[in-house]
Structures are given as C-alpha cells and as structure tokens.
Design an enzyme around this catalytic site. Structure first.
Site, PDB file in Angstrom:
ATOM      1  N   ARG A  69       0.794  -0.981  -0.083  1.00 34.91           N
ATOM      2  CA  ARG A  69       0.046   0.035   0.017  1.00 34.91           C
ATOM      3  C   ARG A  69       0.872   1.199  -0.056  1.00 34.91           C
ATOM      4  O   ARG A  69       0.417   2.196  -0.372  1.00 34.91           O
ATOM      5  CB  ARG A  69      -0.982  -0.022   1.267  1.00 34.91           C
ATOM      6  CG  ARG A  69      -2.002  -1.064   1.020  1.00 34.91           C
ATOM      7  CD  ARG A  69      -2.551  -1.137   2.458  1.00 34.91           C
ATOM      8  NE  ARG A  69      -3.332   0.144   2.580  1.00 34.91           N
ATOM      9  CZ  ARG A  69      -4.663   0.133   2.533  1.00 34.91           C
ATOM     10  NH1 ARG A  69      -5.485  -0.871   1.914  1.00 34.91           N
ATOM     11  NH2 ARG A  69      -5.584   1.226   2.942  1.00 34.91           N
TER      12      ARG A  69
ATOM     13  N   TRP B  44       1.707   6.316   5.714  1.00 35.44           N
ATOM     14  CA  TRP B  44       1.982   7.133   4.785  1.00 35.44           C
ATOM     15  C   TRP B  44       2.005   8.722   5.101  1.00 35.44           C
ATOM     16  O   TRP B  44       0.712   9.208   5.229  1.00 35.44           O
ATOM     17  CB  TRP B  44       1.317   6.851   3.469  1.00 35.44           C
ATOM     18  CG  TRP B  44       1.574   7.486   2.305  1.00 35.44           C
ATOM     19  CD1 TRP B  44       2.601   6.820   1.158  1.00 35.44           C
ATOM     20  CD2 TRP B  44       1.440   8.515   1.489  1.00 35.44           C
ATOM     21  NE1 TRP B  44       2.645   7.550   0.183  1.00 35.44           N
ATOM     22  CE2 TRP B  44       1.992   8.560   0.223  1.00 35.44           C
ATOM     23  CE3 TRP B  44       0.312   9.518   1.794  1.00 35.44           C
ATOM     24  CZ2 TRP B  44       1.478   9.580  -0.534  1.00 35.44           C
ATOM     25  CZ3 TRP B  44       0.116  10.559   0.848  1.00 35.44           C
ATOM     26  CH2 TRP B  44       0.632  10.640  -0.290  1.00 35.44           C
TER      27      TRP B  44
ATOM     28  N   LYS C  73       2.861   5.189 -15.666  1.00 33.93           N
ATOM     29  CA  LYS C  73       3.441   3.978 -15.494  1.00 33.93           C
ATOM     30  C   LYS C  73       4.955   4.187 -15.393  1.00 33.93           C
ATOM     31  O   LYS C  73       5.599   3.987 -14.248  1.00 33.93           O
ATOM     32  CB  LYS C  73       3.356   2.608 -16.199  1.00 33.93           C
ATOM     33  CG  LYS C  73       1.960   1.963 -16.529  1.00 33.93           C
ATOM     34  CD  LYS C  73       2.041   1.305 -15.035  1.00 33.93           C
ATOM     35  CE  LYS C  73       1.111   1.775 -14.008  1.00 33.93           C
ATOM     36  NZ  LYS C  73      -0.196   2.628 -14.392  1.00 33.93           N
TER      37      LYS C  73
ATOM     38  N   GLU D 248       5.707   6.904 -12.307  1.00 39.03           N
ATOM     39  CA  GLU D 248       5.203   6.405 -11.219  1.00 39.03           C
ATOM     40  C   GLU D 248       6.538   5.450 -10.628  1.00 39.03           C
ATOM     41  O   GLU D 248       6.633   5.612  -9.435  1.00 39.03           O
ATOM     42  CB  GLU D 248       4.010   5.226 -11.184  1.00 39.03           C
ATOM     43  CG  GLU D 248       2.680   6.042 -11.333  1.00 39.03           C
ATOM     44  CD  GLU D 248       1.580   5.096 -11.529  1.00 39.03           C
ATOM     45  OE1 GLU D 248       0.604   5.301 -10.775  1.00 39.03           O
ATOM     46  OE2 GLU D 248       1.586   3.982 -12.137  1.00 39.03           O
TER      47      GLU D 248
ATOM     48  N   HIS E 255       1.395  21.246 -31.421  1.00 38.49           N
ATOM     49  CA  HIS E 255       0.700  22.565 -30.654  1.00 38.49           C
ATOM     50  C   HIS E 255       1.540  22.517 -29.434  1.00 38.49           C
ATOM     51  O   HIS E 255       1.005  23.247 -28.590  1.00 38.49           O
ATOM     52  CB  HIS E 255      -0.558  22.364 -30.642  1.00 38.49           C
ATOM     53  CG  HIS E 255      -1.327  22.153 -31.729  1.00 38.49           C
ATOM     54  ND1 HIS E 255      -1.743  23.283 -32.515  1.00 38.49           N
ATOM     55  CD2 HIS E 255      -1.996  21.289 -32.423  1.00 38.49           C
ATOM     56  CE1 HIS E 255      -2.301  23.060 -33.710  1.00 38.49           C
ATOM     57  NE2 HIS E 255      -2.593  21.617 -33.566  1.00 38.49           N
TER      58      HIS E 255
ATOM     59  N   LYS F 260      -1.168   2.633  -2.491  1.00 39.65           N
ATOM     60  CA  LYS F 260      -2.054   1.571  -3.401  1.00 39.65           C
ATOM     61  C   LYS F 260      -3.436   2.276  -3.611  1.00 39.65           C
ATOM     62  O   LYS F 260      -4.007   2.261  -4.583  1.00 39.65           O
ATOM     63  CB  LYS F 260      -1.971   0.241  -3.216  1.00 39.65           C
ATOM     64  CG  LYS F 260      -2.500  -0.578  -3.877  1.00 39.65           C
ATOM     65  CD  LYS F 260      -2.238  -0.597  -5.350  1.00 39.65           C
ATOM     66  CE  LYS F 260      -2.981  -1.704  -6.310  1.00 39.65           C
ATOM     67  NZ  LYS F 260      -2.459  -1.656  -7.695  1.00 39.65           N
TER      68      LYS F 260
END
Length: 614
Positions: A27, A76, A491, A494, A510, A609
């Site tokens: 997590r 966390w 991905k 991260e 652009h 997580k």
C-alpha cells in the site's frame, strides 16, 4: 493509504502483527509501529521498513512476554514528515491508551489548540495524535465510562476521515475500531479476531470477514464482536467469505508483484469475461446491472468518474460507449467532480471506477452524484468495498488482488468491463446481434494475443537498457490509443521517476514538438487503423528533429521498421480492441527501465496503493 492490523486472541500477537504489516507493504508507507498489550501497554515504532521494526521488536516482546492483544500500523505521511515520533501508534501522556489511525482529521488544528490550552503535550506533528488525547480527556472527565463510550464520544468532535483502532490497559481485553471514509475489515477466527485495513493480512488466518461501513464502531473481544453506529444504534452485519487465497498475494516466483501482475493479464482477461461473454449464443450477460439495464440504455448522458489509471480506462470507455451505444459520455477526474457543482440529474448515469473500491475522491463523487438523483453504478475489483456497497448496481472486475502499487492488470480488466458494458448498452438499439457476436469473438481472442506479447519481454528489456538514463519521454497515440499513451507515461513516471507525458499525436505540433531533440525518446502507438497515415506523418516529424522513435506496431508492418529506431510488434486487432494489447509492452518497458535504475517498482516513493484521503 496507510495500513492497519489488529489482533486479539490466543496467539502471540507480535508475529501476527508484523506479518500482517508485511502483507500491507504494497500500500506504500514510510514508517511502521506496533503496540502490545498484556496488563501493561508497550509501543515500538520507527521510520523505515517493517523489516527494521521486526528486528527491534524482540526487546519489546522480552519486556512484555505473552501479549495476545495488539495493533500495528504502516504510515504514509500526510501531516508531518516521516520520522520515529510521527509514526503510529500514538499514546496518551499516561501511556495507557494507544491508537492507530488512517485518514485525515480535518479540524485537528482547532482541536490541538484546545487540547494544548488544557495542558496536553503533543510529541508528534501528526493530526492523528489529537485522537488519543481527545479520548484521554473524555475519560478523565467521565472515568465511569468504558473504552467504547469514550471513543464514540471523542469521534463526535472529529471532522474528516478515519479508520481507527484503540486499545487501553484500563480495559485490556478488547479493541475498539471505528470507520468513516477509511476501510476496515474484521476477520473471524476461532477464539481470535483480526482487524485490518484490507483483507491481505487476514487471508492466511481466516476467510470469514465482516466489512465495517462508514459511521460504524465495533468492539472486538476474544468472545466476539458487536457493531453499532456512532449514534450507538446496533447493527447486524453480514459475514462474507473472501474470494482469494494466500497464493494470490504471493510473488509466485516472480521478482516483483508488478511483473507477476503484468504476466497475469491473459488469465485475468479470461476471468473478467467468464460467464459474461457467451460465444455459443453470441450474447453478453452482465448480472450486476441486469435490473437497471433499461435505465442505463435510456440515459440522457453517462458521466464516468475515476482517478489515475482508472481515469485512463474511463477515457477508453468514453470512446467505446459513444461509438457503440451512441450515448453521450463525459469523463471527469473524481477529485474535480464534487467541487465544480456538476450538472447531474435523474436522467443521468454516473459510473465510478476504482480498483480498490475505496478511493476517497471517487467515493466523494459517488455521494455527490447520488445526492443529485443520478443512477450510480460501480466498477471495482474488491468485493465488499465501499463503492460496491454504496452504488445501486455495478460489476466486479474479478482481477484478483493487485499488490503492485502501479496498476497493471486492473487497467486491462476495467477496459474489458467497459467494452462489455458498451456492447450491452448497444444491444437492440444501435448494433445488431450479428455485430455483437463478431465483437465478442474478437474480444475472446485477446487473452491468447496478450500471451504472445508477453513473449517479447526480453526484447523489451533490451530496449529499456538503451533508454534507462533518459531524462524525459514523450508518449503519443490517437483515438483509442491516446489514453494508452497517457497510461504508458503514467507507468514510467510512477516507478522510474522519469518525467514522461502522454499526448494525442496530433497535438504534438501544438507545443510538445519544441521539446524534441536527440535526447528525447518518443514512444508512438502506430497500429493500423483509420489514423495510421497520420501517425506516420507524426513519426516523420519526430525524426526530422532527431527524436528517437520507439513504435508499437502491428505484426508484419515493415514500413514502421524503416522509420523507427525500435519496433515492438503486437498482434493485429480492431481499433477498439487495440488498447488491451498496446498497453502491455508499455507496462513492461516501464518495469524494466525502473528495475534497471534500481527503483523499487512494487513500492515507488511517495505513492500509496489505495488513496483513501483527499
């Protein structure tokens, strides 16, 4: 986001807690701690890993032998940096009450000022510490109350979210737990009970669990448990059997959970469709929404709310539903939906997508939509999760536990669910039965095609070795593959900490084209569809500025091999199917770049997580 474990029973509590905390490492966390209770209350906590905590816990167990009650936590950081003092559990000044807390106390500043003015000393920078002092204050004022009552009273002062566990040496044979916005589950054993923020720490001990709902408080003893609301109204709870085994949350011979879950995708794709795609009949059956299918088909508009990877799946869902069912679709970041006073009413359908079913922003969007009268539907992976309980209808992805923080198999499962939903909404309205049968046949071929892509793992690792030191990546795709470009970039960000951006390929000129030079790898999804010629032009534009092109192309495409530095070939598929194949090499590329850079792909820094706070 944080992890909670609690135990009361006949076993030595410390090993149960520590093993449970290890099960929750996926997590994401930055510190860990446990509190043991055996007459006295003793705490060990520190910044760093559960492994480090485990080494130092031996002294704790020597000082407090035979403890069969305890709580554990992985934190966390939200309020206060990662440190020993900010780690949980938190104690009151007398050292006879300990709490662990997930969530955020939004009014902690006012509560802290009030408590400090009364002489309470705070040892941490966290918002959570106010909870233990609130409980202590109420108990001092009303010493005749029990732990359940003082906890309930304290929580009436709290604004915000909590998954809370409280133990006290004053009542050493119970654990009080409460939930508001942060998940908690009670595992039922024989003469023992387990508490956790999700089922991962429980599954090796029992498959029978009770999920707490928001606004509920439970008292757990060795003899049983009781559940009431914060208002002290008794609740009857349904005992649920877990639908996954211990083997599913082990690495199974893979170096990382993320790699295991990437390779699980063919099986997951099959499981998602099992019982739903009926090839012999050319039909699709979605039992979770069958009672609401007519209302879904006649929705004025569909709004899909999600976050992160689920938001990217939702974008593909928008394309699918609009193309097949011809129902207008909007995709919202769940975190923005509730704050922009959205125009949603009884003729609208709001679909909430979340792997965990506990994402705080997505839950908030759900409740906003429900208050406005919309039909709320959920797509999630975790059985018994809050989104599953609070939506009127929905579908489970059946992807199995996803342990890696960076989502992989959940994405492909969600896209398949949205594909099947789009077909179900189209039946009898915009697409003939014969056309649906053709789509279902192609969809059923995807697991085998995905397996063929996974055989390219060593080739993709070789590409990763050449580009692992790049500072920036650009991902480009068009149509159905634009969300895949976004997901591929996410991905990489991260797990490797390389800056990466996904763009619609036509938007490159652009602005982003200014970034392209010989140091910029550009990943382009160049499968054969109605925009193929345009994609080739985009590749030429990149090459003319010395950009280094990595292409995802269909088998047999020799023209791409002439233009790109590297080509990863995937099987041919129709446009709507392509995202399910194109995303897999991007997942593998991100994985190998990250591991080659020495990154912890299962627990990337600063990420969690299940994001259960706003």
């Amino acid at each position: 986001m944080c992890g909670i474990v609690g135990y009361i029973g006949w076993q030595d509590a410390a090993p149960v807690l520590l093993k449970g905390l290890k099960r929750l490492e996926y997590r994401g966390y930055d510190s860990a701690g446990i509190a043991l209770l055996n007459g006295a209350l003793s705490v060990m906590k520190q910044k760093g890993s559960v492994g480090g905590l485990e080494k130092d816990t031996e002294a704790l167990r020597a000082n407090l032998p035979g403890a069969t009650v305890g709580i554990g936590h992985t934190r966390w950081a939200t309020h206060g940096e990662p440190s020993d003092c900010n780690a949980h559990p938190h104690l009151n000044e007398a050292g006879d009450i300990a709490i662990i807390h997930n969530g955020i106390v939004e009014n902690y500043s006012a509560l802290k000022q009030e408590l400090v003015s009364e002489g309470y000393l705070f040892l941490s920078e966290t918002d959570s510490e106010v909870l233990v002092h609130l409980i202590d204050r109420i108990w001092k004022r009303e010493p005749s109350l029990d732990l359940e009552s003082v906890t309930r009273s304290a929580l009436r002062h709290v604004e915000g979210a909590y998954g809370l566990c409280v133990i006290s040496s004053r009542e050493p044979d119970k654990i009080v737990v409460a939930r508001k916005g942060s998940p908690l589950v009670i595992g039922i054993g024989v003469g023992e009970f387990f508490i956790a923020s999700d089922a991962a720490p429980i599954v090796e001990h029992t498959n029978k669990v009770v999920y707490l709902s928001d606004g509920e408080l439970a008292v757990v003893t060795r003899e049983g448990y009781s559940v009431k609301t914060i208002e002290n109204i008794e609740q009857e709870k349904i005992v649920t059997e877990l639908d996954f085994s211990l083997e599913k949350i082990e690495k199974g011979g893979f170096e990382h959970f993320m790699l295991k879950e990437i390779f699980e995708q063919p099986a997951v794709m099959h499981d998602v469709m099992r019982g739903r795609v009926r090839l012999d009949e050319g039909q699709i059956h979605l039992g979770g929404i069958v009672d609401y299918l007519d209302r879904l088909k006649h929705a004025k508009r569909i709004v899909i709310c999600a976050c992160g990877t689920s938001w990217h799946a939702a974008l593909i869902g928008e394309y699918l539903i609009e193309e097949f069912a011809r129902i207008p679709v909007e995709v919202d970041y769940a975190s923005e939906f509730r704050y922009r006073n959205p125009i949603v009413g009884v003729d609208d359908v709001v679909i909430l997508i979340s792997q965990s079913g506990e994402t705080a922003d997505t839950l908030a969007a759900l409740r906003t939509a429900r208050e406005k009268g919309a039909l709320v539907m959920g797509i999630c992976n975790v059985v018994g999760s809050t989104i599953a309980r609070e939506t009127l209808c929905g579908m489970y992805t059946h992807a199995g536990p996803e342990i890696g923080v960076a989502s992989t198999k959940a994405f492909t499962a969600q896209v398949i669910m949205l594909y099947m939903l789009a077909l179900a909404l189209s039946k009898g309205r915009t697409i003939s039965n014969d056309e649906i049968a053709i789509h279902l046949k192609e969809l059923s071929s995807i697991p085998e095609k995905a397996s063929r892509i996974l055989e390219l793992d060593s080739q993709i690792k070789t590409i990763a070795e050449r580009f692992k030191d790049a500072k920036n990546f650009l991902y480009l795709g068009r149509g159905y593959n634009f969300p895949v470009a976004l997901e591929g970039a996410l991905k990489l960000k991260e797990i490797s900490y390389i800056h990466a951006e996904g763009y619609p390929a036509a938007e490159m000129k652009h602005g982003p084209i200014a970034l392209i030079d010989e140091d910029m790898p550009v990943i382009i999804i160049a499968t054969r569809d109605n925009t193929y010629s345009k994609i080739l032009s985009n590749i030429e534009e990149v090459r003319s500025r010395k950009g280094r092109v990595i292409a995802i192309a269909n088998d047999g495409d020799q023209e791409i091999s002439r233009l790109a530095e590297d080509v990863i070939y995937i099987p041919q598929a129709s446009g709507p199917i392509t995202p399910l194949l194109a995303v897999i090499p991007l997942q593998l590329l991100a994985y190998h770049i990250a591991t080659l850079r020495g990154c912890n792909v299962d627990r990337p820094r600063n990420l969690a997580k299940s994001v259960t706070v706003e």
